[in-house]
Structures are given as C-alpha cells and as structure tokens.
Design a protein around this motif. Structure first.
Motif, short mmCIF file in Angstrom:
data_model
loop_
_atom_site.label_atom_id
_atom_site.label_comp_id
_atom_site.label_asym_id
_atom_site.label_seq_id
_atom_site.Cartn_x
_atom_site.Cartn_y
_atom_site.Cartn_z
N ASN A 176 -130.79 136.90 -3.74
CA ASN A 176 -130.31 136.13 -4.88
C ASN A 176 -131.31 135.45 -5.78
N GLY A 177 -132.03 136.37 -6.37
CA GLY A 177 -133.19 136.08 -7.37
C GLY A 177 -132.62 136.32 -8.62
N PHE A 178 -131.52 136.27 -9.03
CA PHE A 178 -130.99 136.29 -10.48
C PHE A 178 -130.34 134.82 -10.56
N THR A 179 -130.51 134.44 -11.55
CA THR A 179 -129.87 132.95 -11.87
C THR A 179 -128.39 133.15 -12.19
N SER A 180 -127.97 134.24 -12.57
CA SER A 180 -126.59 134.21 -12.87
C SER A 180 -126.09 135.70 -12.82
N ARG A 181 -124.77 135.81 -12.73
CA ARG A 181 -124.34 137.41 -12.80
C ARG A 181 -124.46 138.33 -13.72
N GLU A 182 -124.44 137.30 -15.03
CA GLU A 182 -124.80 138.05 -16.25
C GLU A 182 -126.24 138.85 -16.05
N GLN A 183 -127.10 137.85 -15.73
CA GLN A 183 -128.50 138.48 -15.55
C GLN A 183 -128.53 139.53 -14.46
N ALA A 184 -127.95 139.63 -13.58
CA ALA A 184 -127.85 140.93 -12.57
C ALA A 184 -127.26 142.10 -13.21
N GLU A 185 -126.20 141.73 -14.05
CA GLU A 185 -125.52 142.87 -14.64
C GLU A 185 -126.43 143.57 -15.60
N ALA A 186 -127.18 142.62 -16.41
CA ALA A 186 -128.04 143.14 -17.62
C ALA A 186 -129.17 144.00 -16.87
N ALA A 187 -129.64 143.49 -15.73
CA ALA A 187 -130.55 144.15 -15.26
C ALA A 187 -130.20 145.55 -14.78
N GLN A 188 -128.97 145.69 -14.27
CA GLN A 188 -128.15 146.92 -13.43
C GLN A 188 -128.32 147.74 -14.71
N GLU A 230 -137.34 154.61 -9.34
CA GLU A 230 -137.12 154.22 -8.01
C GLU A 230 -137.35 152.96 -7.66
N LYS A 231 -138.74 152.68 -8.08
CA LYS A 231 -139.42 151.46 -7.64
C LYS A 231 -138.60 150.30 -8.15
N ASN A 232 -138.17 150.34 -9.60
CA ASN A 232 -137.38 149.46 -10.26
C ASN A 232 -135.96 149.22 -9.56
N ALA A 233 -135.47 150.42 -9.04
CA ALA A 233 -134.04 150.26 -8.56
C ALA A 233 -134.25 149.41 -6.95
N GLN A 234 -135.28 149.76 -6.47
CA GLN A 234 -135.54 148.96 -5.13
C GLN A 234 -135.83 147.50 -5.63
N SER A 235 -136.76 146.97 -6.43
CA SER A 235 -136.98 145.72 -6.65
C SER A 235 -135.39 145.22 -7.08
N ARG A 271 -129.69 152.75 -18.18
CA ARG A 271 -130.23 153.33 -19.35
C ARG A 271 -131.49 154.03 -19.10
N GLU A 272 -132.37 153.62 -18.18
CA GLU A 272 -133.65 154.18 -17.89
C GLU A 272 -133.24 155.61 -17.17
N GLN A 273 -132.30 155.67 -16.36
CA GLN A 273 -131.76 156.87 -15.62
C GLN A 273 -131.33 157.69 -16.75
N GLN A 274 -130.45 157.46 -17.68
CA GLN A 274 -129.98 158.14 -18.67
C GLN A 274 -131.04 158.83 -19.62
N ASN A 275 -132.07 157.84 -19.76
CA ASN A 275 -133.38 158.43 -20.82
C ASN A 275 -134.00 159.48 -19.85
N ILE A 276 -134.27 159.28 -18.58
CA ILE A 276 -134.81 160.41 -17.87
C ILE A 276 -134.08 161.65 -18.14
N MET A 277 -132.93 161.57 -17.90
CA MET A 277 -132.26 162.95 -17.85
C MET A 277 -132.25 163.50 -19.22
#
Length: 201
Positions: free
Chosen positions: A98-110, A85-90, A115-121
């Motif tokens: 607009n803290g991501f330098t590119s759309r690709e970087q934002a998509e990678a973070a998402q 949840e903290k990571n999602a808020q961040s 993956r983190e959510q799937q690992n928890i499940m």
C-alpha cells in the motif's frame, strides 16, 4: 521476454563470416595454380567461399565490426530489460505494501512500466533492423568485390566457368583456385586501403 533478441543476426553470421578454416592461410606471394581442363576441353575452376570469407581481410574486418555491434546491441537490450524487471518488482512490492497514496498514482506507475516495455521493444526492433541492413550491405559489398575481381582475374585465366564449391557434390582439388583468389583479393584490398589512407592524410 526472449533471451535471444538477435537470432536473425546470429543466423546471418553463420554464412561463414566468422567461421574458422581448416586450411592454413595462403602466403601472399604464392604463385597462381595452373588451370585445369576437363575431358571436353572446358576450363573449370571452383572457389571455397567459406575459406574466402575466413581469409579475405575485408570480410574478416567487417565480420568483427558486425560482431561487436551485435554484442553492444544485445548488452544494451539486456541492461534495459533487467532495469525494467527491477522496476516491475519495485512496483509490485509497493502495490502490495500500500505504498501508493491513491489509485491514480498506482495506475500512473503501471503506465510508466508499460511505456518502458514498449520503448525497449521498439529499440530492439530498431537495432535488429540496423544490424540486418549492415549485414546486407556487407554481403552486397563482398559480392561486388568478388565479381569485380573475378572479371579482371579471368581476363588472363580465361576459365569457362568458376563455381562455388558448396554447390558442387564433388570436385578434384586441381580445379581449386581459392588460394589464388584469396591472395589476389587481399592484395587488391591492401592497395585500396593504402590509397584511402593516403587520401585522408
């Protein structure tokens, strides 16, 4: 996300493993009660399973062990969920600012968050499965222990029937052999654990 990740485990423990009993614990040197017979001459006795599971040392020890494992598992999932949840808020704040330098970087973070959510499940399912298996193994061990004890116990007592009080609408207290069975099973368990301790030395 669900707050109660281990509802199945909680329901299993309601079988009586951790329930308290209104009866005082029987003394270990208590003498067996005299067998009672009904009008047809059948020798019948009953056991209060809730009392047995609450006072049988093996059941008490295993119950505490399972409870501890369940608590540890819940704490692990809760901790990882809070971090997610903290990571999602961040991520959301960074996206809005607009803290991501590119759309690709934002998509990678998402994708990392997903993956983190799937690992928890997956971890939740694995821990639930492990706890359920441990519970099933204990219940089987408990049943085997009771069956073996009653087979030996009844060689002398010669009851025609020993039933679970929970399955009977009414039974006179004189048919109750719960304290006798608790005492006998605890004596047997004490000898077994003493023998196992001697072997490991």
């Amino acid at each position: 996300m669900k707050k109660n990740y281990f509802r199945a485990f909680a329901l299993l423990t309601l079988v009586g493993l951790t329930s308290a009993c209104n009866n005082s614990a029987p003394k270990m040197d208590e003498e067996p009660e005299v067998a009672a017979s009904n009008s047809n001459g059948l020798r019948i006795a009953y056991i209060e399973i809730d009392t047995l599971t609450a006072q049988y040392e093996f059941a008490k020890e295993k119950s505490l062990e399972l409870e501890k494992k369940g608590t540890n598992a819940r704490n692990t999932i809760q901790s990882k969920t809070q971090q997610l949840e903290k990571n999602a808020q961040s991520f959301q704040q960074k996206l809005q600012n607009n803290g991501f330098t590119s759309r690709e970087q934002a998509e990678a973070a998402q994708a990392n968050l997903q993956r983190e959510q799937q690992n928890i499940m997956a971890l939740q399912q694995r821990l639930e499965g492990e706890l359920a298996n441990e519970q099933q193994k204990f219940l089987q061990a408990f049943q085997d222990s009771l069956d073996n004890f009653l087979a030996d116990y009844n060689k002398d007592k010669k009851y025609d029937m020993i039933v679970n009080k929970a399955a009977v609408l009414y039974a006179d207290k004189r048919f109750d052999i719960t304290a006798d069975v608790v005492n006998g099973m605890n004596r047997r368990y004490k000898k077994e654990t003493a023998s196992d301790s001697a072997k490991t030395k």
